[in-house]
Motif scaffolding. Structure first.
Motif, PDB file in Angstrom:
ATOM      1  N   THR A 138      71.116 147.360  84.324  1.00  0.00           N
ATOM      2  CA  THR A 138      71.987 148.505  84.097  1.00  0.00           C
ATOM      3  C   THR A 138      71.253 149.662  83.438  1.00  0.00           C
ATOM      4  O   THR A 138      70.204 149.469  82.803  1.00  0.00           O
ATOM      5  N   ALA A 139      71.819 150.850  83.596  1.00  0.00           N
ATOM      6  CA  ALA A 139      71.288 152.033  82.914  1.00  0.00           C
ATOM      7  C   ALA A 139      71.838 152.147  81.499  1.00  0.00           C
ATOM      8  O   ALA A 139      71.357 152.972  80.710  1.00  0.00           O
ATOM      9  N   ARG A 140      72.842 151.367  81.166  1.00  0.00           N
ATOM     10  CA  ARG A 140      73.420 151.404  79.821  1.00  0.00           C
ATOM     11  C   ARG A 140      72.474 150.705  78.846  1.00  0.00           C
ATOM     12  O   ARG A 140      72.120 149.558  79.038  1.00  0.00           O
ATOM     13  N   GLU A 141      72.068 151.424  77.817  1.00  0.00           N
ATOM     14  CA  GLU A 141      71.147 150.838  76.863  1.00  0.00           C
ATOM     15  C   GLU A 141      71.681 150.967  75.444  1.00  0.00           C
ATOM     16  O   GLU A 141      72.756 151.494  75.220  1.00  0.00           O
ATOM     17  N   GLY A 142      70.933 150.467  74.496  1.00  0.00           N
ATOM     18  CA  GLY A 142      71.376 150.466  73.115  1.00  0.00           C
ATOM     19  C   GLY A 142      71.703 149.055  72.663  1.00  0.00           C
ATOM     20  O   GLY A 142      72.199 148.235  73.448  1.00  0.00           O
ATOM     21  N   LEU A 143      71.414 148.777  71.403  1.00  0.00           N
ATOM     22  CA  LEU A 143      71.602 147.440  70.871  1.00  0.00           C
ATOM     23  C   LEU A 143      73.046 146.979  70.973  1.00  0.00           C
ATOM     24  O   LEU A 143      73.329 145.840  71.375  1.00  0.00           O
ATOM     25  N   ARG A 144      73.993 147.841  70.641  1.00  0.00           N
ATOM     26  CA  ARG A 144      75.404 147.441  70.658  1.00  0.00           C
ATOM     27  C   ARG A 144      75.841 147.026  72.061  1.00  0.00           C
ATOM     28  O   ARG A 144      76.569 146.034  72.226  1.00  0.00           O
ATOM     29  N   GLU A 145      75.386 147.772  73.078  1.00  0.00           N
ATOM     30  CA  GLU A 145      75.762 147.450  74.451  1.00  0.00           C
ATOM     31  C   GLU A 145      75.140 146.128  74.893  1.00  0.00           C
ATOM     32  O   GLU A 145      75.787 145.302  75.530  1.00  0.00           O
ATOM     33  N   ARG A 146      73.883 145.903  74.535  1.00  0.00           N
ATOM     34  CA  ARG A 146      73.234 144.646  74.903  1.00  0.00           C
ATOM     35  C   ARG A 146      73.943 143.456  74.254  1.00  0.00           C
ATOM     36  O   ARG A 146      74.176 142.433  74.901  1.00  0.00           O
ATOM     37  N   VAL A 147      74.275 143.587  72.985  1.00  0.00           N
ATOM     38  CA  VAL A 147      74.972 142.509  72.289  1.00  0.00           C
ATOM     39  C   VAL A 147      76.320 142.244  72.938  1.00  0.00           C
ATOM     40  O   VAL A 147      76.733 141.093  73.132  1.00  0.00           O
ATOM     41  N   ARG A 148      77.047 143.321  73.279  1.00  0.00           N
ATOM     42  CA  ARG A 148      78.362 143.174  73.906  1.00  0.00           C
ATOM     43  C   ARG A 148      78.266 142.383  75.209  1.00  0.00           C
ATOM     44  O   ARG A 148      79.056 141.455  75.453  1.00  0.00           O
ATOM     45  N   VAL A 149      77.301 142.753  76.040  1.00  0.00           N
ATOM     46  CA  VAL A 149      77.176 142.120  77.356  1.00  0.00           C
ATOM     47  C   VAL A 149      76.709 140.668  77.225  1.00  0.00           C
ATOM     48  O   VAL A 149      77.195 139.780  77.929  1.00  0.00           O
ATOM     49  N   LEU A 150      75.792 140.406  76.319  1.00  0.00           N
ATOM     50  CA  LEU A 150      75.349 139.032  76.103  1.00  0.00           C
ATOM     51  C   LEU A 150      76.491 138.173  75.575  1.00  0.00           C
ATOM     52  O   LEU A 150      76.636 137.008  75.949  1.00  0.00           O
ATOM     53  N   ASP A 151      77.322 138.755  74.718  1.00  0.00           N
ATOM     54  CA  ASP A 151      78.480 138.018  74.193  1.00  0.00           C
ATOM     55  C   ASP A 151      79.520 137.754  75.282  1.00  0.00           C
ATOM     56  O   ASP A 151      80.281 136.785  75.192  1.00  0.00           O
ATOM     57  N   LEU A 152      79.557 138.590  76.315  1.00  0.00           N
ATOM     58  CA  LEU A 152      80.474 138.364  77.429  1.00  0.00           C
ATOM     59  C   LEU A 152      80.017 137.197  78.305  1.00  0.00           C
ATOM     60  O   LEU A 152      80.809 136.671  79.089  1.00  0.00           O
ATOM     61  N   GLY A 153      78.730 136.825  78.178  1.00  0.00           N
ATOM     62  CA  GLY A 153      78.252 135.680  78.952  1.00  0.00           C
ATOM     63  C   GLY A 153      77.033 135.934  79.803  1.00  0.00           C
ATOM     64  O   GLY A 153      76.623 135.052  80.571  1.00  0.00           O
ATOM     65  N   ALA A 154      76.423 137.130  79.702  1.00  0.00           N
ATOM     66  CA  ALA A 154      75.196 137.376  80.442  1.00  0.00           C
ATOM     67  C   ALA A 154      74.072 136.527  79.865  1.00  0.00           C
ATOM     68  O   ALA A 154      74.052 136.223  78.672  1.00  0.00           O
ATOM     69  N   ASP A 155      73.121 136.135  80.726  1.00  0.00           N
ATOM     70  CA  ASP A 155      71.988 135.330  80.274  1.00  0.00           C
ATOM     71  C   ASP A 155      70.767 136.179  79.957  1.00  0.00           C
ATOM     72  O   ASP A 155      69.905 135.761  79.183  1.00  0.00           O
ATOM     73  N   ASP A 156      70.669 137.347  80.565  1.00  0.00           N
ATOM     74  CA  ASP A 156      69.551 138.253  80.293  1.00  0.00           C
ATOM     75  C   ASP A 156      69.993 139.666  80.635  1.00  0.00           C
ATOM     76  O   ASP A 156      71.000 139.872  81.320  1.00  0.00           O
ATOM     77  N   TYR A 157      69.216 140.642  80.165  1.00  0.00           N
ATOM     78  CA  TYR A 157      69.628 142.046  80.236  1.00  0.00           C
ATOM     79  C   TYR A 157      68.382 142.887  80.486  1.00  0.00           C
ATOM     80  O   TYR A 157      67.404 142.787  79.745  1.00  0.00           O
ATOM     81  N   LEU A 158      68.419 143.696  81.534  1.00  0.00           N
ATOM     82  CA  LEU A 158      67.280 144.528  81.904  1.00  0.00           C
ATOM     83  C   LEU A 158      67.761 145.964  82.105  1.00  0.00           C
ATOM     84  O   LEU A 158      68.711 146.208  82.846  1.00  0.00           O
ATOM     85  N   VAL A 159      67.099 146.917  81.411  1.00  0.00           N
ATOM     86  CA  VAL A 159      67.528 148.313  81.451  1.00  0.00           C
ATOM     87  C   VAL A 159      66.767 149.067  82.537  1.00  0.00           C
ATOM     88  O   VAL A 159      65.538 148.939  82.660  1.00  0.00           O
ATOM     89  N   LYS A 160      67.490 149.851  83.339  1.00  0.00           N
ATOM     90  CA  LYS A 160      66.874 150.712  84.343  1.00  0.00           C
ATOM     91  C   LYS A 160      66.282 151.947  83.665  1.00  0.00           C
ATOM     92  O   LYS A 160      66.859 152.445  82.687  1.00  0.00           O
ATOM     93  N   PRO A 161      65.207 152.498  84.209  1.00  0.00           N
ATOM     94  CA  PRO A 161      64.366 151.942  85.281  1.00  0.00           C
ATOM     95  C   PRO A 161      63.499 150.808  84.748  1.00  0.00           C
ATOM     96  O   PRO A 161      63.193 150.765  83.567  1.00  0.00           O
ATOM     97  N   PHE A 162      63.136 149.913  85.636  1.00  0.00           N
ATOM     98  CA  PHE A 162      62.351 148.755  85.220  1.00  0.00           C
ATOM     99  C   PHE A 162      61.228 148.520  86.220  1.00  0.00           C
ATOM    100  O   PHE A 162      61.278 148.954  87.377  1.00  0.00           O
TER     101      PHE A 162
END
Length: 241
Positions: free
Chosen positions: A79-103
């Motif tokens: 996703t293009a959404r970045e920032g610690l709070r957003e990563r924590v939110r998505v991981l807490d929803l059940g994501a296993d890993d998180y990669l910020v665009k562009p990558f």
């Protein structure tokens, strides 16, 4: 492995799809969240690549619905959404890993391998059956210490059987594992793949056994066991391929 990509950017979807297919995976692609949710309900996948900013249904909602159904499918959020709070939110929803665009594509491929390694073969990095040694996420195989040269289809077939140790895999399940939506594999094509895989596994201490009327089983040969290799695939000549 069969992978679903939920991504509405055509360029990104094309790039990661090509990378995954080159690695021997079957890949399906959807461009909105509603279709992603429907595909996840109808088709068994080994990995979900999920964009958050999807039309029709946000990627976060797709993820929540997936986890509420009790699915343990590994999910890599891209996703293009970045920032610690957003990563924590998505991981807490059940994501296993998180990669910020562009990558970088190399980092994407490494994260995919890591997730698949974590969730295949009961978490073991390698699977041993007789003399056959498999690195499923890395798409590599050996007979003892000798690399086993397999086509993408042959490895996909071996992978589908190895992922279900001591369980019969039907022809329909094999075809589904080997093909994405825009591909087709005939019964004759499956027979040829099985025939060729059996030839390459000769003297490996491992066989693809036919369970009449049910499907196939990858198993280690014990002392005194006879190989059971009679199928239509065995009767298929290379000239018919």
């Amino acid at each position: 492995m069969r992978i679903l990509i939920a991504e509405d950017d055509p360029a990104i979807a094309a790039g990661v799809s090509a990378s995954l297919r080159q690695g021997g995976h079957a890949v399906d692609h959807v461009a909105d969240g509603a279709r992603a949710d429907a595909a996840l309900r109808d088709t068994p996948y080994d990995l979900l690549i999920l964009d958050l900013g999807l039309p029709a249904l946000d990627g976060s909602d797709v993820l929540q619905r997936l986890r509420k159904r009790g699915s343990g499918l590994p999910v890599l959020v891209v996703t293009a959404r970045e920032g610690l709070r957003e990563r924590v939110r998505v991981l807490d929803l059940g994501a296993d890993d998180y990669l910020v665009k562009p990558f970088a594509l190399a980092e994407f491929e490494a994260r995919v391998r890591a997730l698949l390694r974590r969730y295949t073969a009961q978490g073991a990095p390698e699977l041993l059956i007789g003399k056959l040694r498999l690195d499923l996420p890395g798409h590599r195989a050996w007979l003892g210490e000798t690399p086993l040269e397999l086509t993408a289809r042959e490895f996909g077939l071996l992978e589908a059987l190895a992922a279900r140790p001591d369980r019969v895999t039907s022809r329909a399940q094999l075809i589904e594992a080997l093909c994405s939506w825009d591909e087709e594999l005939t019964d004759n094509g499956l027979d040829i793949a099985i025939y060729r895989l059996r030839r390459k596994l000769a003297d490996s201490g491992t066989q693809v056994r036919t369970i009449r009327g049910l499907g196939y089983l990858l198993e280690e040969l014990k002392n005194g066991d006879a190989k059971i290799n009679e199928t239509r695939a065995d009767e298929t000549k290379d000239s018919q391929a």
